[in-house]
Design an enzyme around this catalytic site. Structure first.
Site, PDB file in Angstrom:
ATOM      1  N   ASP A  12       0.841  -1.798   0.273  1.00 58.76           N
ATOM      2  CA  ASP A  12       0.098   0.260   0.054  1.00 58.76           C
ATOM      3  C   ASP A  12       0.621   0.949   0.007  1.00 58.76           C
ATOM      4  O   ASP A  12       1.537   1.726   0.922  1.00 58.76           O
ATOM      5  CB  ASP A  12      -0.742   0.232   0.945  1.00 58.76           C
ATOM      6  CG  ASP A  12      -1.595   1.212   1.210  1.00 58.76           C
ATOM      7  OD1 ASP A  12      -2.646   1.530  -0.168  1.00 58.76           O
ATOM      8  OD2 ASP A  12      -1.903   1.934   2.589  1.00 58.76           O
ATOM      9  N   GLU A  48      -0.802  -0.911  -4.887  1.00 59.51           N
ATOM     10  CA  GLU A  48      -2.571  -0.381  -5.038  1.00 59.51           C
ATOM     11  C   GLU A  48      -1.785   0.356  -6.406  1.00 59.51           C
ATOM     12  O   GLU A  48      -0.990   1.654  -6.571  1.00 59.51           O
ATOM     13  CB  GLU A  48      -2.878   0.325  -4.034  1.00 59.51           C
ATOM     14  CG  GLU A  48      -4.142   1.348  -3.891  1.00 59.51           C
ATOM     15  CD  GLU A  48      -4.387   1.842  -2.976  1.00 59.51           C
ATOM     16  OE1 GLU A  48      -4.474   3.073  -2.608  1.00 59.51           O
ATOM     17  OE2 GLU A  48      -4.820   0.764  -1.512  1.00 59.51           O
ATOM     18  N   ASP A  99      -3.465   1.211   6.554  1.00 58.97           N
ATOM     19  CA  ASP A  99      -2.446   1.355   5.704  1.00 58.97           C
ATOM     20  C   ASP A  99      -1.420  -0.639   5.915  1.00 58.97           C
ATOM     21  O   ASP A  99      -1.408  -1.295   4.507  1.00 58.97           O
ATOM     22  CB  ASP A  99      -0.519   1.671   5.638  1.00 58.97           C
ATOM     23  CG  ASP A  99      -0.835   3.633   5.776  1.00 58.97           C
ATOM     24  OD1 ASP A  99      -1.486   3.875   4.804  1.00 58.97           O
ATOM     25  OD2 ASP A  99      -1.231   3.614   7.204  1.00 58.97           O
TER      26      ASP A  99
END
Length: 213
Positions: free
Chosen positions: A7, A68, A141
Site C-alpha cells: 500500500d 495499489e 496501511d
C-alpha cells in the site's frame, strides 16, 4: 502462491505477505509499515522506501507483488507521494524479475468485503477474519497491504485464464477467417458469372437501332 502486498505511501508504506491459493484458507506470513520522516529530503525518503521493500523481498521471497493502483485525488501532493512510492515498489520487484500486479482500491474492497465502497474499518475486519488474526493490523496501511495480497491471490486464477484466452485468440487469428488465405480480387460478387473477365478487354460495340448517321 506467496504475494507481497504494498500500500504505497511516503510517510507510511504498508507491506504484508500472504500465502495460499484461491478457495482455501490463507496464511499471513508478515505485516508491517515502512516509515520515512516527513521532514527528510524527498530523495532520502525514496531511498528509505526502497531499502524497506528490498528487506521484505529478501526475507520472504514472494512470487508476486501486488501494488495499489494510483488514482486521481484532490490533494496533488498526496497523490504524487503515493505515485513515487508505488514506482519504487514496482522497480524493486522488476529488478528481481518478480511479476507485478496493480489493483484499484475498489477492486480490493470488492474482493475482500464484497463491496467496492467499503470503509477502511470493514476492510480491516474482513482481513482479520480471512487471515484468522486476533486483531486488525495497525495502522490501516498494513491492513490495506494484506488486503491487496488477498485480492491478488483470489483474482490471479481468473486473470490467468483471461490472459490465456486472449493469447489463444491472437494465435488463431481473427474470428470468422478460414485457415486458407484468400487471394485479393478473386471473390465474385453475388449473382455474377463465375467466368473471370480479362482485364483491359472491351465489350463489343452496341448497335443503336432506329438511328441513322
Amino acid at each position: 502462491m506467496r504475494v507481497l502486498g504494498v500500500d504505497p505511501g511516503l510517510t507510511r508504506c504498508g507491506v504484508g505477505v500472504v500465502e495460499g491459493v484461491a478457495g482455501r484458507p490463507l496464511t499471513m506470513l508478515g505485516v508491517g509499515v515502512v516509515r520515512t520522516p516527513a521532514d527528510a529530503e524527498l530523495g532520502d525518503r525514496l531511498v528509505a522506501v526502497e531499502q524497506g521493500i528490498e528487506a521484505w523481498l529478501d526475507e520472504y521471497s514472494p512470487g508476486y507483488v501486488a501494488v495499489e493502483r494510483v488514482f486521481a485525488q484532490h490533494n496533488v501532493r498526496t497523490v504524487m507521494g503515493t505515485a513515487q512510492a508505488s514506482a519504487i515498489a514496482m522497480l524493486c520487484a522488476a529488478r528481481r524479475g518478480i511479476p507485478v500486479a496493480l489493483h484499484t482500491p475498489s477492486e480490493v474492497k470488492a474482493a475482500v468485503t464484497g463491496s467496492g465502497r467499503a470503509e477502511k474499518a470493514q476492510v480491516g475486519a474482513m482481513v482479520t477474519r480471512l487471515l484468522r488474526l486476533d486483531a486488525p493490523p495497525k495502522p490501516a496501511d498494513a491492513a490495506d497491504a494484506l488486503a491487496l495480497a488477498i485480492c491478488h491471490i483470489w483474482r490471479a486464477p481468473a486473470q490467468n485464464r483471461l490472459q490465456q484466452a486472449v493469447a489463444a485468440h491472437r494465435r488463431s487469428g481473427a474470428p470468422g477467417t478460414s485457415g486458407t488465405p484468400r487471394t485479393p480480387g478473386t471473390a465474385a460478387a453475388p449473382g455474377a458469372s463465375a467466368t473471370p473477365r480479362t482485364p483491359g478487354a472491351s465489350r463489343a460495340p452496341r448497335t443503336l437501332k432506329g438511328r441513322t448517321a
